[in-house]
Design a protein around this motif. Structure first.
Motif, short mmCIF file in Angstrom:
data_model
loop_
_atom_site.label_atom_id
_atom_site.label_comp_id
_atom_site.label_asym_id
_atom_site.label_seq_id
_atom_site.Cartn_x
_atom_site.Cartn_y
_atom_site.Cartn_z
N LEU A 55 9.80 12.53 -8.74
CA LEU A 55 11.26 12.61 -8.73
C LEU A 55 11.81 12.48 -10.14
O LEU A 55 12.67 13.27 -10.57
CB LEU A 55 11.83 11.51 -7.84
N LEU A 56 11.31 11.52 -10.88
CA LEU A 56 11.78 11.32 -12.25
C LEU A 56 11.39 12.50 -13.13
O LEU A 56 12.15 12.91 -14.02
CB LEU A 56 11.20 10.02 -12.81
N GLY A 57 10.21 13.08 -12.88
CA GLY A 57 9.80 14.26 -13.62
C GLY A 57 10.70 15.45 -13.36
O GLY A 57 11.05 16.20 -14.28
N GLU A 58 11.09 15.63 -12.11
CA GLU A 58 11.99 16.74 -11.77
C GLU A 58 13.36 16.57 -12.42
O GLU A 58 13.97 17.54 -12.87
CB GLU A 58 12.13 16.86 -10.25
N LEU A 59 13.82 15.34 -12.48
CA LEU A 59 15.12 15.10 -13.11
C LEU A 59 15.05 15.33 -14.63
O LEU A 59 16.01 15.82 -15.24
CB LEU A 59 15.59 13.67 -12.82
N LEU A 60 13.92 15.00 -15.23
CA LEU A 60 13.74 15.27 -16.66
C LEU A 60 13.80 16.76 -16.93
O LEU A 60 14.47 17.22 -17.86
CB LEU A 60 12.41 14.69 -17.12
N VAL A 61 13.09 17.54 -16.10
CA VAL A 61 13.11 19.00 -16.25
C VAL A 61 14.52 19.53 -16.04
O VAL A 61 14.99 20.41 -16.77
CB VAL A 61 12.12 19.65 -15.26
N ALA A 62 15.22 19.00 -15.03
CA ALA A 62 16.59 19.45 -14.76
C ALA A 62 17.50 19.19 -15.94
O ALA A 62 18.37 20.02 -16.27
CB ALA A 62 17.13 18.75 -13.51
N ARG A 63 17.30 18.07 -16.61
CA ARG A 63 18.12 17.78 -17.79
C ARG A 63 17.84 18.79 -18.90
O ARG A 63 18.77 19.29 -19.56
CB ARG A 63 17.84 16.35 -18.28
N LEU A 64 16.58 19.11 -19.11
CA LEU A 64 16.20 20.06 -20.16
C LEU A 64 16.71 21.47 -19.84
O LEU A 64 17.03 22.23 -20.75
CB LEU A 64 14.68 20.07 -20.33
N GLU A 65 16.77 21.79 -18.54
CA GLU A 65 17.21 23.13 -18.12
C GLU A 65 18.71 23.18 -17.85
O GLU A 65 19.21 24.19 -17.36
CB GLU A 65 16.43 23.57 -16.88
N HIS A 66 19.41 22.09 -18.13
CA HIS A 66 20.87 22.01 -17.95
C HIS A 66 21.28 22.21 -16.48
O HIS A 66 22.33 22.79 -16.20
CB HIS A 66 21.57 23.05 -18.84
N THR A 67 20.44 21.74 -15.57
CA THR A 67 20.76 21.80 -14.14
C THR A 67 20.82 20.38 -13.54
O THR A 67 20.69 20.21 -12.33
CB THR A 67 19.71 22.64 -13.37
N TYR A 68 20.99 19.39 -14.40
CA TYR A 68 20.97 17.99 -13.96
C TYR A 68 22.02 17.69 -12.89
O TYR A 68 21.70 17.09 -11.85
CB TYR A 68 21.15 17.10 -15.18
N PRO A 69 23.29 18.10 -13.07
CA PRO A 69 24.29 17.81 -12.03
C PRO A 69 23.92 18.43 -10.67
O PRO A 69 24.12 17.81 -9.63
CB PRO A 69 25.58 18.41 -12.60
N GLN A 70 23.39 19.64 -10.70
CA GLN A 70 23.01 20.31 -9.45
C GLN A 70 21.85 19.57 -8.77
O GLN A 70 21.81 19.45 -7.55
CB GLN A 70 22.62 21.76 -9.71
#
Length: 251
Positions: free
Chosen positions: A138-153
């Protein structure tokens, strides 16, 4: 209307189970003993059960449960501190409707993940959106989302799950990871249900966070008023038969 045409029309209306049940009725002489209402009721029941099974299967696929743990496979005979009455009450899913939390703790191999998945399975049967994930992933997916600018989604998607199962809580978290976990749990607080499993006793959870302020905020939302299942005893893997390797049974 000719029999074949009736079946074709039912198929065209996407009433496939009703069409099959109707075809079986045509070859079953005992159906002549039933009234029209009784026969029609059987057709409707067939379609209803078919659609319910498809819906449950879809919920289970979406849940991505680690183990195929059905509620019926839970072993209450193993001496590990599992309260049968409490767990069967949890299986009803009422706590999900009231957006509460279940904490499953205990040593490795005592069945925490199995029990969590059994609760998830029951929730899928109740047509609720369920998702299983290990905390590290879960934390890994959120890290990737932050890097891909999809964190809010990503945060929004996790918030919308009716029941989130966070497995294997226990590794120390840095400041960023703690913040990510806070975002997830704060969004879900009093809005959705969560299950957390951990080998670490709850009394030691505070020490897993680098930031004591974040630790206080997270534990305030997670621990207070949560259902606690504190397991004990030896690993079940030492006594499981080969058939249990598939994760479908505990004993």
């Amino acid at each position: 209307m000719l029999p074949n045409a009736t079946r074709d029309h039912l198929q065209a209306l996407r009433l496939s189970a009703m069409a099959e049940a109707w075809a079986r009725q045509q070859t079953d002489p005992t159906m002549a003993e039933l009234s029209f209402d009784e026969r029609f009721g059987l057709l409707v029941d067939a379609e209803w059960v078919h659609r319910q099974n498809r819906r449950w299967a879809r919920r289970l696929r979406e849940a991505q449960l680690r183990l195929a743990a059905s509620p019926e496979a839970v072993d209450y005979q193993v001496p590990r501190g599992l309260d049968r009455g409490q767990f069967q009450q949890l299986l009803t899913g009422q706590w999900i409707l009231t957006h509460q939390t279940v904490l499953l703790t205990g040593p490795a191999g005592c069945g925490k993940t199995f029990l969590a998945c059994a609760l998830g399975h029951a929730a899928c049967r109740q047509d609720r959106r369920v998702r299983y994930i290990r905390l590290s992933r879960l934390l890994g997916e959120l890290l990737v989302a932050r890097l891909e600018h999809t964190y809010p989604q990503a945060l929004k998607a996790w918030a919308q799950v009716d029941l989130l199962i966070v497995d294997d809580w226990g590794e120390p978290l840095n400041a960023e990871q703690a913040r990510d976990l806070w975002e997830i749990l704060d969004d879900r607080y009093q809005r959705a249900a969560t299950i957390i499993t951990s080998q670490v006793p709850i009394a030691q959870w505070h020490g897993l966070f680098a930031d004591s302020t974040i630790a206080d905020a997270i534990l305030d939302r997670v621990v207070h008023q949560a259902y606690r299942i504190e397991l004990r005893g030896e690993s079940l893997r030492k006594t499981l038969p080969p058939a249990a390797a598939s994760g479908t049974t505990e004993s």
